[in-house]
Design a protein around this motif. Sequence first.
Motif, PDB file in Angstrom:
ATOM      1  N   VAL A  10       0.839  -1.205   0.000  1.00 15.46           N
ATOM      2  CA  VAL A  10       0.000   0.000   0.000  1.00 15.46           C
ATOM      3  C   VAL A  10       0.871   1.251   0.000  1.00 15.46           C
ATOM      4  CG1 VAL A  10      -1.639   1.356   1.384  1.00 15.46           C
ATOM      5  CG2 VAL A  10      -1.995  -1.092   1.087  1.00 15.46           C
ATOM      6  N   LEU A  11       1.897   1.272   0.835  1.00 16.65           N
ATOM      7  CA  LEU A  11       2.768   2.443   0.905  1.00 16.65           C
ATOM      8  C   LEU A  11       3.526   2.659  -0.406  1.00 16.65           C
ATOM      9  CD1 LEU A  11       4.120   2.065   4.552  1.00 16.65           C
ATOM     10  CD2 LEU A  11       2.324   3.604   3.716  1.00 16.65           C
ATOM     11  N   THR A  22      -5.863   7.264  -4.047  1.00 19.63           N
ATOM     12  CA  THR A  22      -6.459   8.185  -3.086  1.00 19.63           C
ATOM     13  C   THR A  22      -6.784   7.535  -1.748  1.00 19.63           C
ATOM     14  OG1 THR A  22      -8.663   7.761  -4.003  1.00 19.63           O
ATOM     15  CG2 THR A  22      -7.441   9.647  -4.882  1.00 19.63           C
ATOM     16  N   MET A  23      -7.089   6.227  -1.759  1.00 17.47           N
ATOM     17  CA  MET A  23      -7.432   5.534  -0.515  1.00 17.47           C
ATOM     18  C   MET A  23      -7.489   4.043  -0.753  1.00 17.47           C
ATOM     19  SD  MET A  23     -11.581   5.821   0.008  1.00 17.47           S
ATOM     20  CE  MET A  23     -11.456   7.444   0.636  1.00 17.47           C
ATOM     21  N   TYR A  37      -7.725  -0.999  -4.048  1.00 23.40           N
ATOM     22  CA  TYR A  37      -7.047   0.281  -4.141  1.00 23.40           C
ATOM     23  C   TYR A  37      -7.940   1.228  -4.933  1.00 23.40           C
ATOM     24  CZ  TYR A  37      -2.880  -2.303  -2.741  1.00 23.40           C
ATOM     25  OH  TYR A  37      -1.980  -3.071  -2.056  1.00 23.40           O
ATOM     26  N   VAL A  38      -8.128   2.445  -4.447  1.00 23.96           N
ATOM     27  CA  VAL A  38      -8.982   3.429  -5.103  1.00 23.96           C
ATOM     28  C   VAL A  38      -8.087   4.531  -5.656  1.00 23.96           C
ATOM     29  CG1 VAL A  38     -10.883   5.063  -4.788  1.00 23.96           C
ATOM     30  CG2 VAL A  38     -10.861   2.910  -3.510  1.00 23.96           C
ATOM     31  N   PRO A  78      -5.515   6.841   4.214  1.00 25.78           N
ATOM     32  CA  PRO A  78      -6.976   6.916   4.229  1.00 25.78           C
ATOM     33  C   PRO A  78      -7.612   5.619   3.745  1.00 25.78           C
ATOM     34  CG  PRO A  78      -6.082   8.275   2.458  1.00 25.78           C
ATOM     35  CD  PRO A  78      -4.922   7.717   3.210  1.00 25.78           C
ATOM     36  N   PHE A  79      -8.688   5.212   4.418  1.00 30.94           N
ATOM     37  CA  PHE A  79      -9.417   4.007   4.016  1.00 30.94           C
ATOM     38  C   PHE A  79     -10.859   4.118   4.442  1.00 30.94           C
ATOM     39  CE2 PHE A  79      -8.000   3.017   8.287  1.00 30.94           C
ATOM     40  CZ  PHE A  79      -9.072   2.339   8.845  1.00 30.94           C
ATOM     41  N   ARG A  80     -11.689   3.270   3.836  1.00 32.45           N
ATOM     42  CA  ARG A  80     -13.092   3.177   4.251  1.00 32.45           C
ATOM     43  C   ARG A  80     -13.476   1.707   4.290  1.00 32.45           C
ATOM     44  NH1 ARG A  80     -15.204   6.039  -0.951  1.00 32.45           N
ATOM     45  NH2 ARG A  80     -14.805   4.406  -2.454  1.00 32.45           N
TER      46      ARG A  80
END
Length: 87
Positions: A10-11, A22-23, A37-38, A78-80
Motif C-alpha cells: 500500500v505504501l 487516493t485511498m 485500491y482506489v 486513508p481508508f473506508r
Amino acid sequence: MKDKSILEGVLLEMERQDRNMTMVEFNIHPDMVVMNYVYDAHETVGDVHKKRHDHDPEIMDHETFAGLKDKLYENNVPFRERRDDFI
C-alpha cells in the motif's frame, strides 16, 4: 505477518508517480475481507489510448484486516470500510 507485507504494498502504491491512489477500500464479508485500491478517476497522465492496470485486490481474513487497520492508522493511510448486503 501478512498485514506487514500488505502495508508495504500500500505504501509503495501511494508513492507511485504514474497514478494517484487516493485511498484503500475494504469490502467486509462474513468469511473474508477484500481490499481494493482506489485511484483518482480524473487522472490524465501517460498515453490516453493505453488502459492503466490498477493494483489487484487483496483477499484476507478478519484477523489480518484488524492488524492492517491499526497499521493504516499509524501511517495516515486513508481508508473506508463497506459492509454491503447483497441479495
